[in-house]
Design a protein around this motif. Sequence first.
Motif, PDB file in Angstrom:
ATOM      1  N   ILE A 161      -1.127   1.890  25.284  1.00 26.95           N
ATOM      2  CA  ILE A 161      -0.335   0.676  25.527  1.00 26.95           C
ATOM      3  C   ILE A 161       0.790   0.968  26.513  1.00 26.95           C
ATOM      4  O   ILE A 161       1.038   0.202  27.455  1.00 26.95           O
ATOM      5  CB  ILE A 161       0.220   0.135  24.195  1.00 26.95           C
ATOM      6  N   TRP A 162       1.474   2.081  26.330  1.00 31.29           N
ATOM      7  CA  TRP A 162       2.538   2.460  27.266  1.00 31.29           C
ATOM      8  C   TRP A 162       1.980   2.709  28.659  1.00 31.29           C
ATOM      9  O   TRP A 162       2.589   2.338  29.658  1.00 31.29           O
ATOM     10  CB  TRP A 162       3.256   3.711  26.765  1.00 31.29           C
ATOM     11  N   ALA A 163       0.826   3.378  28.714  1.00 28.24           N
ATOM     12  CA  ALA A 163       0.218   3.664  30.018  1.00 28.24           C
ATOM     13  C   ALA A 163      -0.114   2.375  30.763  1.00 28.24           C
ATOM     14  O   ALA A 163       0.088   2.277  31.984  1.00 28.24           O
ATOM     15  CB  ALA A 163      -1.042   4.509  29.831  1.00 28.24           C
ATOM     16  N   MET A 164      -0.610   1.383  30.056  1.00 27.60           N
ATOM     17  CA  MET A 164      -0.949   0.116  30.692  1.00 27.60           C
ATOM     18  C   MET A 164       0.292  -0.648  31.124  1.00 27.60           C
ATOM     19  O   MET A 164       0.294  -1.340  32.154  1.00 27.60           O
ATOM     20  CB  MET A 164      -1.792  -0.736  29.743  1.00 27.60           C
ATOM     21  N   GLN A 165       1.372  -0.521  30.374  1.00 25.13           N
ATOM     22  CA  GLN A 165       2.597  -1.234  30.715  1.00 25.13           C
ATOM     23  C   GLN A 165       3.306  -0.637  31.915  1.00 25.13           C
ATOM     24  O   GLN A 165       3.950  -1.347  32.689  1.00 25.13           O
ATOM     25  CB  GLN A 165       3.550  -1.240  29.506  1.00 25.13           C
ATOM     26  N   THR A 166       3.202   0.668  32.070  1.00 26.03           N
ATOM     27  CA  THR A 166       3.953   1.342  33.129  1.00 26.03           C
ATOM     28  C   THR A 166       3.070   1.850  34.265  1.00 26.03           C
ATOM     29  O   THR A 166       3.585   2.384  35.243  1.00 26.03           O
ATOM     30  CB  THR A 166       4.723   2.542  32.534  1.00 26.03           C
ATOM     31  N   GLY A 167       1.760   1.712  34.141  1.00 25.63           N
ATOM     32  CA  GLY A 167       0.844   2.181  35.180  1.00 25.63           C
ATOM     33  C   GLY A 167       0.717   1.195  36.331  1.00 25.63           C
ATOM     34  O   GLY A 167       1.526   0.277  36.496  1.00 25.63           O
ATOM     35  N   ASN A 168      -0.343   1.388  37.126  1.00 23.62           N
ATOM     36  CA  ASN A 168      -0.537   0.576  38.329  1.00 23.62           C
ATOM     37  C   ASN A 168      -1.820  -0.252  38.266  1.00 23.62           C
ATOM     38  O   ASN A 168      -2.463  -0.481  39.282  1.00 23.62           O
ATOM     39  CB  ASN A 168      -0.569   1.483  39.568  1.00 23.62           C
ATOM     40  N   VAL A 169      -2.204  -0.676  37.065  1.00 23.68           N
ATOM     41  CA  VAL A 169      -3.395  -1.497  36.912  1.00 23.68           C
ATOM     42  C   VAL A 169      -3.006  -2.947  37.173  1.00 23.68           C
ATOM     43  O   VAL A 169      -2.408  -3.613  36.324  1.00 23.68           O
ATOM     44  CB  VAL A 169      -4.000  -1.346  35.506  1.00 23.68           C
ATOM     45  N   LYS A 170      -3.315  -3.456  38.359  1.00 22.11           N
ATOM     46  CA  LYS A 170      -2.870  -4.792  38.744  1.00 22.11           C
ATOM     47  C   LYS A 170      -3.451  -5.879  37.857  1.00 22.11           C
ATOM     48  O   LYS A 170      -2.776  -6.847  37.531  1.00 22.11           O
ATOM     49  CB  LYS A 170      -3.259  -5.046  40.215  1.00 22.11           C
ATOM     50  N   GLU A 171      -4.719  -5.740  37.473  1.00 15.29           N
ATOM     51  CA  GLU A 171      -5.352  -6.775  36.654  1.00 15.29           C
ATOM     52  C   GLU A 171      -4.972  -6.664  35.178  1.00 15.29           C
ATOM     53  O   GLU A 171      -5.335  -7.528  34.383  1.00 15.29           O
ATOM     54  CB  GLU A 171      -6.881  -6.703  36.781  1.00 15.29           C
ATOM     55  N   GLY A 172      -4.258  -5.596  34.803  1.00 13.56           N
ATOM     56  CA  GLY A 172      -3.842  -5.439  33.424  1.00 13.56           C
ATOM     57  C   GLY A 172      -5.016  -5.255  32.480  1.00 13.56           C
ATOM     58  O   GLY A 172      -6.030  -4.628  32.813  1.00 13.56           O
ATOM     59  N   TRP A 173      -4.901  -5.850  31.297  1.00 13.73           N
ATOM     60  CA  TRP A 173      -5.912  -5.662  30.267  1.00 13.73           C
ATOM     61  C   TRP A 173      -7.225  -6.349  30.590  1.00 13.73           C
ATOM     62  O   TRP A 173      -8.259  -6.021  29.992  1.00 13.73           O
ATOM     63  CB  TRP A 173      -5.383  -6.153  28.926  1.00 13.73           C
ATOM     64  N   SER A 174      -7.211  -7.281  31.532  1.00 16.52           N
ATOM     65  CA  SER A 174      -8.478  -7.890  31.948  1.00 16.52           C
ATOM     66  C   SER A 174      -9.380  -6.861  32.618  1.00 16.52           C
ATOM     67  O   SER A 174     -10.605  -6.937  32.525  1.00 16.52           O
ATOM     68  CB  SER A 174      -8.221  -9.071  32.900  1.00 16.52           C
ATOM     69  N   ALA A 175      -8.772  -5.888  33.307  1.00 13.83           N
ATOM     70  CA  ALA A 175      -9.553  -4.808  33.918  1.00 13.83           C
ATOM     71  C   ALA A 175     -10.204  -3.941  32.840  1.00 13.83           C
ATOM     72  O   ALA A 175     -11.319  -3.450  33.010  1.00 13.83           O
ATOM     73  CB  ALA A 175      -8.653  -3.955  34.813  1.00 13.83           C
ATOM     74  N   VAL A 176      -9.501  -3.773  31.724  1.00 11.27           N
ATOM     75  CA  VAL A 176     -10.074  -3.036  30.594  1.00 11.27           C
ATOM     76  C   VAL A 176     -11.297  -3.770  30.066  1.00 11.27           C
ATOM     77  O   VAL A 176     -12.345  -3.168  29.804  1.00 11.27           O
ATOM     78  CB  VAL A 176      -9.023  -2.869  29.469  1.00 11.27           C
ATOM     79  N   GLY A 177     -11.188  -5.085  29.929  1.00 13.85           N
ATOM     80  CA  GLY A 177     -12.319  -5.883  29.450  1.00 13.85           C
ATOM     81  C   GLY A 177     -13.529  -5.759  30.354  1.00 13.85           C
ATOM     82  O   GLY A 177     -14.670  -5.689  29.868  1.00 13.85           O
ATOM     83  N   GLN A 178     -13.305  -5.707  31.662  1.00  5.72           N
ATOM     84  CA  GLN A 178     -14.434  -5.578  32.593  1.00  5.72           C
ATOM     85  C   GLN A 178     -15.159  -4.255  32.416  1.00  5.72           C
ATOM     86  O   GLN A 178     -16.352  -4.149  32.708  1.00  5.72           O
ATOM     87  CB  GLN A 178     -13.930  -5.717  34.031  1.00  5.72           C
ATOM     88  N   GLY A 179     -14.438  -3.239  31.948  1.00  7.59           N
ATOM     89  CA  GLY A 179     -15.089  -1.951  31.700  1.00  7.59           C
ATOM     90  C   GLY A 179     -16.115  -2.025  30.595  1.00  7.59           C
ATOM     91  O   GLY A 179     -17.029  -1.196  30.539  1.00  7.59           O
ATOM     92  N   PHE A 180     -15.999  -3.042  29.724  1.00  9.97           N
ATOM     93  CA  PHE A 180     -16.959  -3.206  28.638  1.00  9.97           C
ATOM     94  C   PHE A 180     -18.168  -4.043  29.047  1.00  9.97           C
ATOM     95  O   PHE A 180     -19.287  -3.773  28.634  1.00  9.97           O
ATOM     96  CB  PHE A 180     -16.281  -3.865  27.425  1.00  9.97           C
ATOM     97  N   TYR A 181     -17.921  -5.094  29.862  1.00  7.43           N
ATOM     98  CA  TYR A 181     -19.031  -6.006  30.154  1.00  7.43           C
ATOM     99  C   TYR A 181     -19.424  -6.069  31.634  1.00  7.43           C
ATOM    100  O   TYR A 181     -20.492  -6.587  31.963  1.00  7.43           O
ATOM    101  CB  TYR A 181     -18.686  -7.421  29.662  1.00  7.43           C
ATOM    102  N   HIS A 182     -18.598  -5.521  32.546  1.00  6.38           N
ATOM    103  CA  HIS A 182     -18.953  -5.573  33.970  1.00  6.38           C
ATOM    104  C   HIS A 182     -18.446  -4.320  34.675  1.00  6.38           C
ATOM    105  O   HIS A 182     -17.569  -4.376  35.537  1.00  6.38           O
ATOM    106  CB  HIS A 182     -18.346  -6.817  34.615  1.00  6.38           C
TER     107      HIS A 182
END
Length: 458
Positions: free
Chosen positions: A184-205
């Motif tokens: 959670i901390w990594a996602m809040q302070t990292g550079n993932v522009k799409e946020g948690w939606s990018a995580v979701g794509q890792g599961f289905y796309h």
Amino acid sequence: MTPFRSDGYHALVYWISKGIHQLRRLNRRTLIFLAALGPGIITMVADNDAGGISTYAQTGAKTGFNLLWAMVILVPMAYYVQEMTVRLGAVTKRGHAEAIFDGFGKFWGWFSIFDLAVINWLTLVTEYIGMTQAMSLFNVPPWITFFGVTFLMLGIVISGRYWTFEKITLFFCLFNLVYIPAAIWAMQTGNVKEGWSAVGQGFYHPNFAFGMSGVALLTLIMANIGTTITPWQIFFQQSAVVDKGMDIKDIKYGKFDTFFGAFMTCTVAAFIIIATAGVFHFNPDQSQGYREIDSAAKTAAAMPQVLHGQWGQWAKVLFAIGLFDAGLLGSLCISLATSWAMGEVFGWAHSLNKTVREAPWFYVAYVLMLMSAGVVSLIASVDVQNIITIFVQVVAVTLLPAALMFLILLLNDKPLMGEHVNTRWQNIANWSITAFVILISTAYGVSVLFPEWFGSGK
């Protein structure tokens, strides 16, 4: 008293009595369920061991979120395999090594024990590597870690009670959850522009264009499978079921225990991948550096360099604590799996309910496993340690088909299992898992011989 009031009174008494009876049944079932918990959770969480943490860290750093879908597949795979050990142990009251000797003869029995001993010892080396590297982040010399954890693990198992071991180990399982806030901390302070939606794509796309060769990708996928489903788990959980004294009536509770453990371990694995992907894979300053992340210790050490300030320090501490705990749990279970199996084969007393005086060779084998593996971890260089960590996971998955076939054949033995033999659906699921493991192992072998068939990326 009027008839109406009399009827109402008796009805009230009846419903109160019935409610109390149902509550007592519920409490009794709850107590039985809680008593049955343990072997499945411990087996699964311990499989998120030091080698597993390093494998997941590499997966996130090198592929981002694009292999998260594998965790969804691994939950039922792990459950269907380990659920068989619950039934086999509860019905036969024998450990897996003894069941193989009785069911298939000495040749295959010794074959399975040799495989187990080799892979367990190599895996135990990686557990000590993980623990010493984790404590090195707190400036603790490796030799102090080696002696400290060895005496700690010896103290845990010589109590003469399986229940003591189980409760202590379940407590250590809770520390596996530290990777959730780290992610959670990594996602809040990292550079993932799409946020948690990018995580979701890792599961289905997922996107497989991340610059790795086919050989490297297959190795990483095999390592993820090999660290989630391993031969030692089969031997450990069945022996734990027997040592705990679980019976046929406990099977349904043991199944839930196993499923919860499988879900928990794959969830934590997903969060480890999310944490390392959020920090390294999507960091523009680490476009080349993230490829050098080849261990959980390097991951933890690099956290403050990427996540500046307090966030980075906390992430480092959480990763180090999780890595140490993973190595400790893995060491406890893997060394016990070997001692149990050797006791079954050689006829030694082999139970945690026995004291050192009652089962001397059981504990001698346990100590020798710990000491020899720990010494190797001390003398190997860091680069060699990291190579061993991934190599062990790959070897584990190549040896897995033989262990799975023995297990499935035993579960289809009607005279042995009675009404608890595999159902048609269980056979379909388990033979499919075995075929998948054989297929991916074969593909890996072909990729090593003919790497040009699998791309030329690095």
